[in-house]
Design an enzyme around this catalytic site. Structure first.
Site, PDB file in Angstrom:
ATOM      1  N   GLU A  57     115.045 102.258  77.487  1.00 43.63           N
ATOM      2  CA  GLU A  57     113.683 102.545  77.023  1.00 43.63           C
ATOM      3  C   GLU A  57     113.071 102.115  75.876  1.00 43.63           C
ATOM      4  O   GLU A  57     112.066 101.634  75.757  1.00 43.63           O
ATOM      5  CB  GLU A  57     113.652 104.306  77.145  1.00 43.63           C
ATOM      6  CG  GLU A  57     113.606 104.857  78.796  1.00 43.63           C
ATOM      7  CD  GLU A  57     114.834 105.092  79.013  1.00 43.63           C
ATOM      8  OE1 GLU A  57     115.800 104.800  78.291  1.00 43.63           O
ATOM      9  OE2 GLU A  57     115.146 105.720  80.289  1.00 43.63           O
ATOM     10  N   HIS A 126     113.871 117.193  82.304  1.00 48.88           N
ATOM     11  CA  HIS A 126     112.835 116.397  83.291  1.00 48.88           C
ATOM     12  C   HIS A 126     111.399 117.048  83.312  1.00 48.88           C
ATOM     13  O   HIS A 126     110.563 116.658  84.211  1.00 48.88           O
ATOM     14  CB  HIS A 126     113.510 116.256  84.645  1.00 48.88           C
ATOM     15  CG  HIS A 126     114.515 115.029  84.830  1.00 48.88           C
ATOM     16  ND1 HIS A 126     115.674 115.012  84.044  1.00 48.88           N
ATOM     17  CD2 HIS A 126     114.316 113.918  85.520  1.00 48.88           C
ATOM     18  CE1 HIS A 126     116.307 114.012  84.526  1.00 48.88           C
ATOM     19  NE2 HIS A 126     115.442 113.139  85.198  1.00 48.88           N
TER      20      HIS A 126
END
Lengths: 322, 328
Positions: A57, A126
């Protein structure tokens, strides 16, 4: 206006497809995105336009920034909002700062998309709604559209904007459908709130998917004789303070529904702005309906009660409307 | 020598410009005209200029907190750089960057990052951009030995290798991350050997010898322009001064004799000057370059000192390209 029925999720793909067709500088980079183009969801694309990245990322977010500075307009798909933390150095130390630090020598037209997966038993890593962290970073624009039409129009505006824009998508909204313009130049401007329902007794300011609860809350309040105005902020940076203040000037009461944690959240900033600039128009204390300062648990019995919902918004309004 | 005669003069001029530019700073710092941390590239000039001589004007580079040498090596004008060090409105970054961020976009610099390793993704992205746009530009990212231990280095070198991007990862290995010796923090002290893990060429070069650096970089640039992908170059070099000008560091992290030895025997300017004389460049020719550089640095200092300070009301300028109701 020609329209077509789109879900919030398909509005994202339509916006990307249209902008990629319109401008060859627009590219897509992110994890596990090969299927979008392979399945035809984005039409037939030059392989140079979609970069199915490794799990890196920080690296690919920074590469998108470098590509933006040198003439492309990348869209970075970070998938789940909790993953953005890995990319934060590049987003905060480079994307947000580099135009300023170079005295305007460069532009950074890059979009970072991420979805907030709250409320679906995915536990703490998440389920974050981290938009307030980025509201505290000058140089970024931060949006959180709440309808398919806004998602399409604002994402297209973000792609055409010359500054870094972070787009927070709300997974609660994915399946919501409405008629959306098919005009390839249909744009919804950044930085403008939407009044979703007019009212006179209390203003409910809604952030992202809280709109799903704010509108039914206003319905419920109407049955009880309270007229609620519902404002969907849509854009967090720039924040349309003028529309919020004008509404509070009319109603004298403010409830803010915000999925982020309570401390220093979007609701805190909105409340502070109204306290500073609209204090004289307030008839009662501002009420915040937020997620409390606790990590998101896995068990639905623990998780579900944490978030703003219709009953909490109604209760907050009742508390200040007499 | 592999550089053409006029290129050699230009290379010497650029190296000397870095040296004289930085030698002018302590006095200005002492006078209170330059604030903040100031990191000198003295000792590392051959690595910087050797690499940049292998690039075209329209090729991209990114640099580091030790940022004065990169723009000068790429051919930037000195006056806006000096004005930036003094925080003036005429500075290359309009007084918003300062010593650690002397990025000059007019010579292809897309960032000078004071977050160690932060420029590597930008350089890799510029390579991706050149590839997507179908140009034959290349991108060279300068970084230090310290940055080679950042995740950004490994993530980006991997993507550049997987996608055959036209990127040159250029390590200025000056052996110390502030006071931490690379030998104590690198599992593999030769940064270039890490290239094997990504199946790309990795080359160690004597960073004090300008033409050796140039040769290695030229090979990597040609490979990148042919579409064959990235290379990793490690220039073994040495920082003659302390980590930052005026900073007092514990003496024991590197021996005084080690520093003296580099200054005496491995000074890139002395080495290249000797090579030029051997190759037939006369004292008069070199002396003329030297006096021109002296004059240019003096003029840059005077330009900076006479330049206006930025207007405080302009502070929001350049934050956004498209400001929307800002400031609120």
């Amino acid at each position: 206006m020609q329209t077509t029925e789109l879900t919030y999720l398909s509005a994202i793909l339509e916006a990307e497809k249209e902008e990629m067709a319109r401008d060859s500088r627009v590219i897509l980079i992110g994890e596990d995105i090969a299927l979008y183009s392979a399945s035809g969801a984005l039409g037939k694309l030059d392989p140079k336009r979609t970069w199915n990245a490794p799990i890196s990322e920080l690296g690919f977010s920074g590469m998108a920034i470098g590509a933006a500075i040198t003439g492309l307009r990348p869209i970075v798909d970070l998938t789940i909002a909790s993953f953005v933390y890995l990319a934060c150095d590049q987003i905060i130390n480079q994307a947000a700062k580099i135009r300023f630090m170079t005295g305007g020598q460069v532009r950074v037209p890059v979009v970072f998309r991420m979805s907030m997966w709250h409320g679906s038993s995915n536990a703490a890593q998440h389920s974050d709604r981290p938009y307030p962290m980025f509201m505290n970073v000058p140089g970024l624009k931060v949006i959180a559209p709440a309808t398919p039409s806004d998602m399409k129009g604002m994402l297209k505006s973000a792609i055409r904007d010359d500054d870094p824009v972070i787009v927070f998508e709300d997974n609660d909204l994915w399946a919501k459908k409405e008629a959306v313009s098919t005009d390839p130049d249909f744009l919804v401007p950044l930085g403008k709130a939407a009044v979703r329902r007019e009212g006179t007794d209390v203003t409910i300011v809604s952030v992202a998917g809280c709109l799903l609860h704010a509108l039914p809350a206003a319905e419920q309040l109407a049955k009880e004789g309270t007229s609620a105005e519902v404002i969907d902020v849509r854009s967090l940076v720039p924040l349309d303070r003028a529309t919020i203040l004008a509404s509070v000037a009319k109603t004298g009461r403010l409830v803010i529904a915000d999925y982020a944690h309570r401390t220093a959240g979007a609701a805190a900033e909105i409340a502070a702005s109204v306290a500073e600039e609209g204090f004289a128009t307030l008839k009662a204390p501002i009420q915040r309906v937020t997620t409390p300062d606790v990590q998101i648990p896995f068990s639905p019995k623990l998780e579900r009660p944490l978030y703003p919902n219709k009953d909490k918004i109604v209760a907050a309004a009742r508390k200040i409307v007499h | 020598m592999t550089l053409q005669v006029d290129q050699r003069r230009e290379a010497y001029r650029r190296m000397l410009s870095i040296r004289r530019f930085e030698e002018a700073l302590p006095k200005r710092i002492a006078a209170g005209e330059i604030l903040g941390s100031v990191h000198s590239s003295i000792g590392q000039e051959a690595a910087l200029v050797g690499a940049c001589m292998a690039l075209r004007d329209d090729d991209y580079i990114t640099g580091t907190h030790r940022s004065h040498g990169h723009p000068i090596a790429k051919g930037a004008k000195l006056a806006p750089l000096m004005a930036e060090l003094m925080g003036r409105a005429t500075g290359i970054c309009k007084g918003r960057g300062g010593s650690m961020h002397l990025a000059d976009a007019s010579v292809g610099i897309i960032g000078e990052s004071a977050i160690v390793g932060g420029g590597i993704p930008l350089a890799t992205g510029a390579g991706l951009s050149a590839h997507v746009r179908g140009t034959d530009q290349v991108s060279l990212g300068f970084f230090g030995d310290g940055a080679a231990n950042q995740g950004a280095f490994h993530e980006c070198i991997n993507m550049a290798a997987a996608w055959k991007l036209p990127v040159i990862f250029f390590c200025e290995n000056n052996l110390y991350a502030v006071t931490t010796p690379a030998r104590t923090t690198h599992g593999q002290p030769d940064v270039a050997k890490r290239a094997a893990g990504y199946a790309i060429p990795g080359v160690i070069v004597d960073g004090q010898e300008l033409e050796a650096v140039y040769e290695a970089t030229r090979t990597a640039v040609e490979r990148a322009r042919r579409g064959e992908g990235p290379s990793l170059i490690e220039a073994k070099t040495y920082r003659f001064d302390e980590h930052a000008i005026g900073i007092v560091m514990p003496l024991h992290y590197r021996a005084a004799e080690e520093v003296e030895c580099y200054r005496r025997e491995r000074d890139p300017l002395l080495l290249y000057r000797a090579r030029l004389l051997e190759a037939g460049h006369g004292e008069a020719e070199l002396g003329e370059i030297e006096s021109t550089v002296e004059r240019m640095v003096g003029e840059a200092v005077e330009f900076a000192r006479k330049s206006p300070h930025p207007d405080p009301s302009s502070v929001y300028d350049y934050l956004y390209s498209n400001p929307i109701g800002y400031p609120a």
